[in-house]
Design an enzyme around this catalytic site. Sequence first.
Site, mmCIF file in Angstrom:
data_model
loop_
_atom_site.group_PDB
_atom_site.id
_atom_site.type_symbol
_atom_site.label_atom_id
_atom_site.label_comp_id
_atom_site.label_asym_id
_atom_site.label_seq_id
_atom_site.Cartn_x
_atom_site.Cartn_y
_atom_site.Cartn_z
ATOM 1 N N TYR A 39 0.832 -1.195 0.000
ATOM 2 C CA TYR A 39 0.000 0.000 0.000
ATOM 3 C C TYR A 39 0.870 1.249 0.000
ATOM 4 O O TYR A 39 2.071 1.199 0.280
ATOM 5 C CB TYR A 39 -0.951 0.012 1.196
ATOM 6 C CG TYR A 39 -0.299 0.322 2.522
ATOM 7 C CD1 TYR A 39 -0.420 1.580 3.110
ATOM 8 C CD2 TYR A 39 0.447 -0.636 3.205
ATOM 9 C CE1 TYR A 39 0.178 1.871 4.328
ATOM 10 C CE2 TYR A 39 1.038 -0.371 4.422
ATOM 11 C CZ TYR A 39 0.903 0.894 4.981
ATOM 12 O OH TYR A 39 1.502 1.174 6.188
ATOM 13 N N LYS A 48 6.483 -1.898 2.099
ATOM 14 C CA LYS A 48 5.274 -1.278 2.661
ATOM 15 C C LYS A 48 4.115 -2.245 2.463
ATOM 16 O O LYS A 48 3.237 -2.065 1.614
ATOM 17 C CB LYS A 48 4.997 0.086 2.012
ATOM 18 C CG LYS A 48 4.066 0.968 2.855
ATOM 19 C CD LYS A 48 4.085 2.393 2.338
ATOM 20 C CE LYS A 48 3.109 3.279 3.101
ATOM 21 N NZ LYS A 48 3.491 3.480 4.503
ATOM 22 N N GLU A 93 12.345 2.225 14.173
ATOM 23 C CA GLU A 93 11.340 3.212 13.754
ATOM 24 C C GLU A 93 10.175 3.169 14.715
ATOM 25 O O GLU A 93 10.176 2.420 15.696
ATOM 26 C CB GLU A 93 10.877 2.921 12.331
ATOM 27 C CG GLU A 93 10.302 1.528 12.138
ATOM 28 C CD GLU A 93 10.071 1.186 10.668
ATOM 29 O OE1 GLU A 93 10.067 2.096 9.837
ATOM 30 O OE2 GLU A 93 9.879 -0.008 10.373
ATOM 31 N N LEU A 152 11.262 0.975 7.197
ATOM 32 C CA LEU A 152 10.557 1.451 6.021
ATOM 33 C C LEU A 152 11.022 2.876 5.748
ATOM 34 O O LEU A 152 10.806 3.771 6.571
ATOM 35 C CB LEU A 152 9.042 1.434 6.245
ATOM 36 C CG LEU A 152 8.227 1.997 5.072
ATOM 37 C CD1 LEU A 152 8.377 1.121 3.834
ATOM 38 C CD2 LEU A 152 6.763 2.134 5.453
#
Length: 297
Positions: A35, A157, A189, A213
């Site tokens: 996505y 992702k 993250e 990411l």
Amino acid sequence: MLPPLPCYLNGEYTLLPDAKVSVMDRGFIFGDGIYEVVPVYGRCLFRFEQHMARLERSLAELRIPNPHTRSQWRAIAERLVADFTRGTGEDPEKTEQMVYIQVTRGVAMRDHAMLPGLTPTVFVMTNTMKLPAEGLRQNGVSCVTAEDFRWEKAHIKSTSLLGAVLARQISVDAGATETIMFRAGQLSEGASSNVWIVKDGVLLGPPRDNLVLEGIRYGLLEEICKTHGIPFELRGISRQEVQAADEVLLSSATKEVLPVTRIDGQPVGDGHPGPVYAQLYAGYQAAKLQARLRRPA
């Protein structure tokens, strides 16, 4: 009850309540898909080319053929943005939206193998984007920390977001804005954002690798730093460095760039948003304005 917002599903424009996919779609069965979320400011698809580049990388990693060209993706997104403002009656020049794009491998009987020859399922929708309130920008937000228990392909992702859901719930349960994660003592993250620290005026972020990411803001913040003369470095960052940082920041499509002033109940720096954050936020707003000015009429 879903709101009657415009969306696109497998070649047809419809409304969310009317959009249906097969229960045998591999996105539903396996989370086998990717996505993207593209911010929209006044009809401008912000950093659209960079979002498309990441979408293409994610699709390639999962061996899913890209069902559209970049120009076709743009046309779909722009139509939905226009349909949204017409349907809501909002001023398109003052409306902040986000376009959500999802591509799954398609429909097939359940089999873990990457079955060849499937037609990807394509879903796109748009909705209002709610940016952080001014008070959060002035005072900063609180975060908690956790070990990064997710898989080692975080650079994709993927729609398989259970790890992120579990990580985000840690901060929800603690009444915090985000969960900052560490893997083997190194910063990775947040549950749904990238994490940055500032030390002695230098903006530091984790390296671009398979454990993080790479947010679209990686490139944008690097550009802003260059413009404002802020040193920028990507490298491994230890938990101790995060604890001793002068500033800690979050970045994402919906957070833009956001100051963190407390982590695990302890103040970050002097407990207030810092000067590097102020420069980065101002530069971010300038980049948004420049993008809108360059947008074709």
